[in-house]
Motif scaffolding. Structure first.
Motif, PDB file in Angstrom:
ATOM      1  N   TYR A  33       0.839  -1.191   0.000  1.00  0.00           N
ATOM      2  CA  TYR A  33       0.000   0.000   0.000  1.00  0.00           C
ATOM      3  C   TYR A  33       0.875   1.242   0.000  1.00  0.00           C
ATOM      4  CZ  TYR A  33      -4.142   2.796   1.278  1.00  0.00           C
ATOM      5  OH  TYR A  33      -5.180   3.694   1.294  1.00  0.00           O
ATOM      6  N   VAL A  34       0.695   2.076  -1.009  1.00  0.00           N
ATOM      7  CA  VAL A  34       1.351   3.387  -0.993  1.00  0.00           C
ATOM      8  C   VAL A  34       0.270   4.408  -0.665  1.00  0.00           C
ATOM      9  CG1 VAL A  34       2.593   5.123  -2.339  1.00  0.00           C
ATOM     10  CG2 VAL A  34       3.068   2.702  -2.692  1.00  0.00           C
ATOM     11  N   PRO A  35       0.238   4.890   0.594  1.00  0.00           N
ATOM     12  CA  PRO A  35      -0.852   5.782   0.987  1.00  0.00           C
ATOM     13  C   PRO A  35      -0.711   7.161   0.349  1.00  0.00           C
ATOM     14  CG  PRO A  35       0.680   5.479   2.811  1.00  0.00           C
ATOM     15  CD  PRO A  35       1.162   4.618   1.692  1.00  0.00           C
ATOM     16  N   GLN A  36      -1.846   7.856   0.302  1.00  0.00           N
ATOM     17  CA  GLN A  36      -1.847   9.251  -0.143  1.00  0.00           C
ATOM     18  C   GLN A  36      -0.953  10.046   0.809  1.00  0.00           C
ATOM     19  OE1 GLN A  36      -5.874  10.590  -0.307  1.00  0.00           O
ATOM     20  NE2 GLN A  36      -5.466  12.193  -1.803  1.00  0.00           N
ATOM     21  N   ASN A  37      -0.489  11.213   0.387  1.00  0.00           N
ATOM     22  CA  ASN A  37       0.357  12.051   1.246  1.00  0.00           C
ATOM     23  C   ASN A  37      -0.121  12.041   2.686  1.00  0.00           C
ATOM     24  OD1 ASN A  37       2.140  12.850  -0.635  1.00  0.00           O
ATOM     25  ND2 ASN A  37       1.011  14.688  -1.238  1.00  0.00           N
ATOM     26  N   PHE A  38       0.814  11.811   3.605  1.00  0.00           N
ATOM     27  CA  PHE A  38       0.435  11.823   5.014  1.00  0.00           C
ATOM     28  C   PHE A  38       1.442  12.655   5.782  1.00  0.00           C
ATOM     29  CE2 PHE A  38       3.106   8.256   4.044  1.00  0.00           C
ATOM     30  CZ  PHE A  38       4.028   8.210   5.062  1.00  0.00           C
ATOM     31  N   GLU A  39       1.016  13.138   6.934  1.00  0.00           N
ATOM     32  CA  GLU A  39       1.897  13.997   7.720  1.00  0.00           C
ATOM     33  C   GLU A  39       2.912  13.167   8.486  1.00  0.00           C
ATOM     34  OE1 GLU A  39      -0.047  16.802  10.339  1.00  0.00           O
ATOM     35  OE2 GLU A  39      -1.538  17.137   8.770  1.00  0.00           O
ATOM     36  N   THR A  40       4.118  13.672   8.575  1.00  0.00           N
ATOM     37  CA  THR A  40       5.135  13.025   9.386  1.00  0.00           C
ATOM     38  C   THR A  40       5.856  14.082  10.199  1.00  0.00           C
ATOM     39  OG1 THR A  40       5.466  11.475   7.574  1.00  0.00           O
ATOM     40  CG2 THR A  40       7.088  11.434   9.309  1.00  0.00           C
ATOM     41  N   ASP A  41       6.019  13.810  11.492  1.00  0.00           N
ATOM     42  CA  ASP A  41       6.792  14.697  12.345  1.00  0.00           C
ATOM     43  C   ASP A  41       8.231  14.728  11.826  1.00  0.00           C
ATOM     44  OD1 ASP A  41       8.279  15.882  14.341  1.00  0.00           O
ATOM     45  OD2 ASP A  41       7.144  14.969  15.969  1.00  0.00           O
ATOM     46  N   PRO A  42       8.780  15.925  11.548  1.00  0.00           N
ATOM     47  CA  PRO A  42      10.152  15.978  11.022  1.00  0.00           C
ATOM     48  C   PRO A  42      11.158  15.305  11.957  1.00  0.00           C
ATOM     49  CG  PRO A  42       9.263  18.198  11.404  1.00  0.00           C
ATOM     50  CD  PRO A  42       8.147  17.240  11.625  1.00  0.00           C
ATOM     51  N   ARG A  43      10.819  15.180  13.229  1.00  0.00           N
ATOM     52  CA  ARG A  43      11.790  14.624  14.175  1.00  0.00           C
ATOM     53  C   ARG A  43      11.647  13.108  14.358  1.00  0.00           C
ATOM     54  NH1 ARG A  43      12.417  17.218  19.572  1.00  0.00           N
ATOM     55  NH2 ARG A  43      10.454  16.150  19.922  1.00  0.00           N
ATOM     56  N   ILE A  44      10.760  12.504  13.578  1.00  0.00           N
ATOM     57  CA  ILE A  44      10.481  11.077  13.796  1.00  0.00           C
ATOM     58  C   ILE A  44      11.787  10.262  13.704  1.00  0.00           C
ATOM     59  CG2 ILE A  44       9.995  10.067  11.500  1.00  0.00           C
ATOM     60  CD1 ILE A  44       7.403  10.118  14.206  1.00  0.00           C
ATOM     61  N   PRO A  45      12.068   9.417  14.706  1.00  0.00           N
ATOM     62  CA  PRO A  45      13.372   8.741  14.738  1.00  0.00           C
ATOM     63  C   PRO A  45      13.408   7.490  13.862  1.00  0.00           C
ATOM     64  CG  PRO A  45      12.141   8.209  16.708  1.00  0.00           C
ATOM     65  CD  PRO A  45      11.264   9.110  15.893  1.00  0.00           C
ATOM     66  N   VAL A  46      13.101   7.665  12.592  1.00  0.00           N
ATOM     67  CA  VAL A  46      13.112   6.533  11.665  1.00  0.00           C
ATOM     68  C   VAL A  46      13.823   6.982  10.389  1.00  0.00           C
ATOM     69  CG1 VAL A  46      11.705   4.852  10.431  1.00  0.00           C
ATOM     70  CG2 VAL A  46      10.869   5.797  12.577  1.00  0.00           C
ATOM     71  N   LEU A  47      14.839   6.220   9.983  1.00  0.00           N
ATOM     72  CA  LEU A  47      15.572   6.581   8.782  1.00  0.00           C
ATOM     73  C   LEU A  47      14.830   6.106   7.535  1.00  0.00           C
ATOM     74  CD1 LEU A  47      19.181   5.628   9.965  1.00  0.00           C
ATOM     75  CD2 LEU A  47      18.024   7.841  10.110  1.00  0.00           C
ATOM     76  N   THR A  48      15.087   6.773   6.406  1.00  0.00           N
ATOM     77  CA  THR A  48      14.401   6.421   5.166  1.00  0.00           C
ATOM     78  C   THR A  48      14.676   4.975   4.764  1.00  0.00           C
ATOM     79  OG1 THR A  48      14.697   8.718   4.529  1.00  0.00           O
ATOM     80  CG2 THR A  48      13.989   7.206   2.807  1.00  0.00           C
ATOM     81  N   GLY A  49      15.910   4.526   4.964  1.00  0.00           N
ATOM     82  CA  GLY A  49      16.256   3.144   4.651  1.00  0.00           C
ATOM     83  C   GLY A  49      15.417   2.159   5.467  1.00  0.00           C
ATOM     84  N   THR A  50      15.177   2.509   6.717  1.00  0.00           N
ATOM     85  CA  THR A  50      14.350   1.655   7.577  1.00  0.00           C
ATOM     86  C   THR A  50      12.919   1.597   7.056  1.00  0.00           C
ATOM     87  OG1 THR A  50      15.684   2.436   9.412  1.00  0.00           O
ATOM     88  CG2 THR A  50      13.690   1.229   9.966  1.00  0.00           C
ATOM     89  N   VAL A  51      12.416   2.750   6.611  1.00  0.00           N
ATOM     90  CA  VAL A  51      11.052   2.783   6.075  1.00  0.00           C
ATOM     91  C   VAL A  51      10.943   1.840   4.883  1.00  0.00           C
ATOM     92  CG1 VAL A  51       9.347   4.227   4.901  1.00  0.00           C
ATOM     93  CG2 VAL A  51      10.554   5.107   6.897  1.00  0.00           C
ATOM     94  N   VAL A  52      11.927   1.898   3.973  1.00  0.00           N
ATOM     95  CA  VAL A  52      11.897   1.021   2.797  1.00  0.00           C
ATOM     96  C   VAL A  52      11.957  -0.443   3.242  1.00  0.00           C
ATOM     97  CG1 VAL A  52      13.099   0.362   0.689  1.00  0.00           C
ATOM     98  CG2 VAL A  52      12.893   2.772   1.303  1.00  0.00           C
ATOM     99  N   LEU A  53      12.881  -0.735   4.144  1.00  0.00           N
ATOM    100  CA  LEU A  53      13.021  -2.111   4.634  1.00  0.00           C
ATOM    101  C   LEU A  53      11.756  -2.620   5.316  1.00  0.00           C
ATOM    102  CD1 LEU A  53      16.592  -2.325   6.164  1.00  0.00           C
ATOM    103  CD2 LEU A  53      15.589  -3.919   4.547  1.00  0.00           C
TER     104      LEU A  53
END
Ligand code: ATP
Ligand code: MG
Lengths: 268, 230
Positions: free
Chosen positions: B81-101
């Motif tokens: 599922y690729v959701p429609q644009n959603f809000e993310t806290d800029p400080r969220i402690p998750v790296l982009t690589g982790t999101v992909v994984l």
């Protein structure tokens, strides 16, 4: 109790409480559900008073009250239907109202009730210590076992669910552990101040790193440091330990904010 | 792979009917474009197929499994599922690589962590989408288009049998849109995955879909084949 075991109990209490609360804090703060922690800690105080009056173990009744808060706020925060501050206001004021109602109903000296308000780490018993120890181990195991699921929940609860992980179950586990941590700490640091020990170390660590692993690690260090520095001050000035522990965590937060690499980065 | 059937499905939210008697049958490996005005119920339809929300009446089948709260996790494991644009806290402690994984976290199961093979795979997909350099960047601090690319990479990482894309290109530049839609299309055809794309852009839909569905006020008002396909 001889002076050595007394010292052991207090220091072990300070370290375990600091560690447990600060680990929970990382999840509560990064998931943006601090308000659930606030509500739980106030409800725990009301619950403890109810326990004293009904002559059941106040730690047990405090936990029941936390559990009720989790059962109410979990689904509400899950659906995102009511704004957090509304629910917070309602539960917060009703817990405090209930507490003020219950406090005068305690027969005889009120000190047993007030103990749960500001806590006293110097009087932790071996049962208290055991409870904190068990909760601490439970929290540690959960954080290690479900690290990747917790990370995904922090990222986004709906996306976590859409990935096919048991998102709801782990979210409720976090709420359950939060309630357990608060009730386990309430005798040592008090129902009102326990929240400082949950939020401040995590918030301080959040000033320093974006890496969730480091966040857990730094927050634990700050939590244990708050507990120990607070206990030390309590011995030094001969006062109940709850207040200095809370204030030490605030001090750590302020220091972290001043030296925050993120802040310097943003200021540039 | 999996076919998809919706029979007379009605969804109510806050006592308002938002999807009204939807009938839709999608063959395995078919690609459907969904368009319609804002508030028509497009996102709701995708959430529904993903098992994120419940329906009041009707029946939804993915393969031979009925979608309901008891089966939703099973469905979620095989739907990307690729959701429609959603809000993310800029400080969220998750790296982009982790999101992909994290796309494969469900399939990986509890207590198991991605090994070097999976990390390589994530990097390969990110390389195709030209976002390898974002691997170590906090997800909250990359741009909107970069975020969409990361979410697409995440869905491909999952190797889903059904791919649900909600406005996947809304913040992506024209040039990237070309290459990424090609990558997704090729990926989908190779695996024979079923695909539903919500988009306002007719060029995207024409290029990627076999059929279009037009949704208005919670009802399907038009189903049409795209010329030259099927
Ligand atoms: N959480 C919710 N609670 C109540 N109503 C909702 C909720 N989410 C969506 N709706 C309603 O459902 C209807 C359909 O919403 P949906 O998000 O599916 O529209 P959409 O077609 O995706 O629109 P857009 O093009 O703007 O993304 C809208 O009328 C909306 O108001
Ligand atoms: Mg939408």
């Amino acid at each position: 109790m001889d002076v050595y075991s007394f010292m052991f109990y207090s220091w072990a209490g300070a370290i375990l409480t600091g560690l447990t609360c600060s680990l929970i804090g990382v999840m509560i703060v990064t998931m943006g559900i601090s308000f659930i922690g606030v509500c739980m800690s106030h409800a725990a105080f009301a619950g403890a008073l109810a326990g004293i009056i009904m002559r059941i173990n106040p730690v047990f009744s405090a936990f029941i009250f936390c559990f009720i808060v989790a059962a109410i706020l979990g689904p509400v925060s899950d659906r995102g239907e009511i704004k957090a501050d509304t629910t917070l206001g309602i539960i917060f004021t009703s817990s405090l109202g209930l507490s003020f109602l219950l406090l005068p109903m305690i027969p005889g000296s009120k000190s047993e009730g007030l103990r749960f308000l500001w806590g006293n780490i110097l009087t932790v018993s071996d049962t208290d210590l055991m409870i904190v120890g068990i909760v601490c181990v439970l929290v540690l195991i959960s954080v290690i076992a479900f690290f990747k699921e917790i990370q995904l929940l922090i990222f986004n609860r709906i996306i976590a669910a859409s990935t096919g992980i048991p998102a709801k179950q782990i979210y409720y586990l976090v709420l359950f552990l939060c309630g357990a941590a608060i009730t386990a700490s309430i005798k040592a640091v008090g129902g009102l101040l326990v929240f400082a020990l949950i939020v401040n170390p995590a918030a301080a660590a959040y000033q320093i790193t974006y890496d969730l692993k480091k966040l857990f690690l730094l927050s634990s260090i700050f939590g244990i440091a708050s507990g120990c520095l607070g206990l030390f001050s309590a011995f030094l000035f001969n006062i109940p330990a709850g207040a200095p522990i809370a204030l030490c965590s605030v001090l750590i937060f302020i220091t972290a904010t001043i030296f925050s690499p993120k802040r310097r980065f943003h200021a540039r | 792979m999996k076919n998809l059937v919706l029979e007379n499905v009605t969804v109510e939210r806050n006592h308002r009917i938002v999807l009204d008697g939807i009938n839709l049958s999608v063959q395995a490996g078919e690609s459907i474009g969904i368009f319609g005005p804002n508030g028509a119920g497009k996102t709701t339809l995708l959430n529904l197929i993903n098992g994120l929300i419940n329906y009041k009446t009707g029946k939804i089948l993915v393969g031979d499994v009925i979608v309901n709260p008891a089966s939703s996790r099973k469905i979620q494991l095989i739907t990307g599922y690729v959701p429609q644009n959603f809000e993310t806290d800029p400080r969220i402690p998750v790296l982009t690589g982790t999101v992909v994984l994290s796309g494969c976290y469900g399939k990986l199961g509890l207590f198991r962590y991605p090994d070097s093979l999976l990390i390589e795979k994530a990097k390969k997909i990110m390389n195709q989408l030209e976002i390898t350099h974002l691997f170590m960047r906090p997800f909250g601090q990359i741009s909107g288009g970069e975020r969409q690319k990361a979410m697409i990479a995440r869905a491909l990482m999952q190797e889903p049998e059904i791919l649900l894309l909600d406005e996947p290109f809304s913040s992506i530049s024209e040039r990237s849109k070309e290459t990424i839609s090609d990558i997704i299309k090729r990926w989908q055809e190779e695996r024979g995955s079923t695909m539903l794309i919500v988009s306002h852009e007719s060029t995207v839909i024409e290029k990627m879909c076999d059929r279009v569905v037009y949704l208005e006020e919670g009802q399907i008002v038009l189903k049409e084949k795209i010329y030259g396909r099927l």
